[in-house]
Design a protein around this motif. Structure first.
Motif, mmCIF file in Angstrom:
data_model
loop_
_atom_site.group_PDB
_atom_site.id
_atom_site.type_symbol
_atom_site.label_atom_id
_atom_site.label_comp_id
_atom_site.label_asym_id
_atom_site.label_seq_id
_atom_site.Cartn_x
_atom_site.Cartn_y
_atom_site.Cartn_z
ATOM 1 N N LEU A 102 56.670 99.266 121.147
ATOM 2 C CA LEU A 102 55.201 99.983 121.399
ATOM 3 C C LEU A 102 55.326 100.948 122.302
ATOM 4 O O LEU A 102 54.344 101.830 122.524
ATOM 5 N N GLY A 103 56.508 101.300 123.064
ATOM 6 C CA GLY A 103 56.551 102.145 123.990
ATOM 7 C C GLY A 103 56.259 101.795 125.534
ATOM 8 O O GLY A 103 55.773 102.754 126.166
ATOM 9 N N TYR A 104 56.197 100.841 125.767
ATOM 10 C CA TYR A 104 55.915 100.461 127.107
ATOM 11 C C TYR A 104 57.206 100.569 127.864
ATOM 12 O O TYR A 104 58.216 100.483 127.403
ATOM 13 N N ASP A 105 56.843 101.235 129.213
ATOM 14 C CA ASP A 105 57.901 101.906 130.084
ATOM 15 C C ASP A 105 58.335 100.961 131.094
ATOM 16 O O ASP A 105 59.560 101.044 131.729
ATOM 17 N N ASP A 106 57.132 100.414 131.756
ATOM 18 C CA ASP A 106 57.289 99.766 133.078
ATOM 19 C C ASP A 106 57.384 98.111 132.676
ATOM 20 O O ASP A 106 56.351 97.634 132.884
ATOM 21 N N VAL A 107 58.281 97.658 132.325
ATOM 22 C CA VAL A 107 58.543 96.255 132.184
ATOM 23 C C VAL A 107 59.460 95.374 132.674
ATOM 24 O O VAL A 107 60.793 95.912 132.711
ATOM 25 N N ASP A 108 59.272 94.572 133.751
ATOM 26 C CA ASP A 108 60.095 93.831 134.562
ATOM 27 C C ASP A 108 60.621 92.583 133.544
ATOM 28 O O ASP A 108 59.671 92.101 133.106
ATOM 29 N N PHE A 109 61.838 92.155 133.654
ATOM 30 C CA PHE A 109 62.427 91.143 132.862
ATOM 31 C C PHE A 109 63.000 90.009 134.061
ATOM 32 O O PHE A 109 63.856 90.125 134.609
ATOM 33 N N TYR A 110 62.288 88.782 134.376
ATOM 34 C CA TYR A 110 62.563 88.031 135.312
ATOM 35 C C TYR A 110 63.682 87.116 134.635
ATOM 36 O O TYR A 110 63.289 85.829 134.212
ATOM 37 N N GLU A 111 64.977 87.294 134.742
ATOM 38 C CA GLU A 111 65.840 86.549 133.983
ATOM 39 C C GLU A 111 65.960 84.907 134.627
ATOM 40 O O GLU A 111 66.106 84.087 133.796
ATOM 41 N N GLY A 112 65.610 84.616 135.820
ATOM 42 C CA GLY A 112 65.761 83.358 136.400
ATOM 43 C C GLY A 112 64.366 82.799 135.758
ATOM 44 O O GLY A 112 64.555 81.290 135.692
ATOM 45 N N SER A 113 63.480 83.302 135.470
ATOM 46 C CA SER A 113 62.253 82.667 134.895
ATOM 47 C C SER A 113 62.078 81.507 135.879
ATOM 48 O O SER A 113 62.189 81.153 136.853
ATOM 49 N N LEU A 114 60.952 80.450 135.148
ATOM 50 C CA LEU A 114 60.773 79.315 135.706
ATOM 51 C C LEU A 114 61.861 78.497 136.234
ATOM 52 O O LEU A 114 61.455 77.706 137.216
ATOM 53 N N THR A 115 62.938 78.402 135.586
ATOM 54 C CA THR A 115 64.018 77.826 136.130
ATOM 55 C C THR A 115 64.390 77.972 137.618
ATOM 56 O O THR A 115 64.630 77.115 138.400
ATOM 57 N N GLU A 116 64.553 79.090 137.672
ATOM 58 C CA GLU A 116 64.971 79.559 139.131
ATOM 59 C C GLU A 116 63.654 79.510 140.118
ATOM 60 O O GLU A 116 63.785 78.990 141.127
ATOM 61 N N TRP A 117 62.481 79.877 139.573
ATOM 62 C CA TRP A 117 61.219 79.665 140.195
ATOM 63 C C TRP A 117 61.129 78.395 140.760
ATOM 64 O O TRP A 117 60.835 78.291 142.227
#
Length: 260
Positions: free
Chosen positions: A232-247
């Protein structure tokens, strides 16, 4: 070639001789049910780190070996698919992106959409091992625990892509809930039309002018949402690899019924 990260089955049929197709289903599905002609099989569990660490990347050495075994070169244009609405294939693509591969596409509508309209094959192609070089990506969407922790106190939109019941049990404070499957059309098995996607996202405040931070449990489901937002053309997207497992392991704050 198209710049869109998502491609149709018709586009793939027209460019089949120009791209490398990767089927991330289990080997028994690839061999027994059939696959896109010329596709190579890289099952999902082969590019995920071992038990107890499912949310982490496989490591550069392992990834390189997988790509070389599959005959994929660093500059190949890759189209990936599965038979689960694209969520496993999207994880493959994001993994490739994080290891510096640039020409990446998701087959819209997965294998079922292909098999309804085009011929399939049952014999695996003959593959010549390649030489593959992992590179630093030009720009990486990866963010770590500290960055996400700081984002809780910013104007970023934190997006939980899990099911509603999971969200209600425990989520990052202030996160909005968006089940990744809400972006999928049940009939076509691909993404819903762009206008419908934009409406669904807009209702949650997930708009292109905002910084978006994605998480789930082990980074599989956010991969699909990440691809949809890129489409869709979103430019500012962060990807939290650790997600809830790490959190959870690091004692990050949570809201929800299980922590009240």
């Amino acid at each position: 070639m198209t710049e869109d990260i998502v491609v149709s089955v018709d586009w793939l049929a027209d460019h089949l001789d120009e791209v490398r197709v990767v089927d991330v289903r289990d080997a028994w599905e690839f061999d027994g049910i059939g696959h896109v002609p010329g596709a190579v099989n890289v099952p999902f569990d082969r590019f995920r780190r071992g038990e107890g660490d499912e949310g982490m990347l496989p490591g550069a050495e392992r990834w390189t070996a997988l790509m070389e075994e599959a005959g994929i070169e660093t500059d190949d244009t890759v189209v990936a698919y599965d038979d689960e609405h694209g969520v496993f294939a999207a994880r493959f693509l994001v993994t490739a992106l994080l290891y510096g591969h640039e020409n990446l596409h998701l087959l819209n509508g997965d294998f079922s959409a292909w098999s309804r309209e085009h011929e399939t094959a049952t014999e695996a192609p003959s593959v010549e091992p390649s030489t593959y070089a992992v590179r630093e990506p030009a720009a990486s969407p990866l963010v770590d625990f500290g960055t996400v922790r700081a984002a809780l106190d910013s104007d970023a939109v934190i997006v939980d892509t899990r099911e509603e019941w999971e969200y209600e049990e425990g989520h990052l404070p202030g996160a909005v809930q968006l089940d990744w499957r809400e972006l999928v059309d049940a009939e076509t098995r691909g993404l819903k039309p762009d206008a419908e996607l934009e409406s669904i996202l807009g209702e949650r405040g997930i708009t292109p002018d905002r910084r978006i931070v994605l998480y789930c449990n082990t980074a599989r489901r956010i991969s699909h949402t990440y691809v949809a937002l890129r489409h869709l053309g979103y430019d500012d997207v962060d990807f939290y690899e650790g997600s809830l497992t790490e959190w959870r392991e690091r004692g990050g704050p949570l809201a929800g019924s299980e922590v009240e």
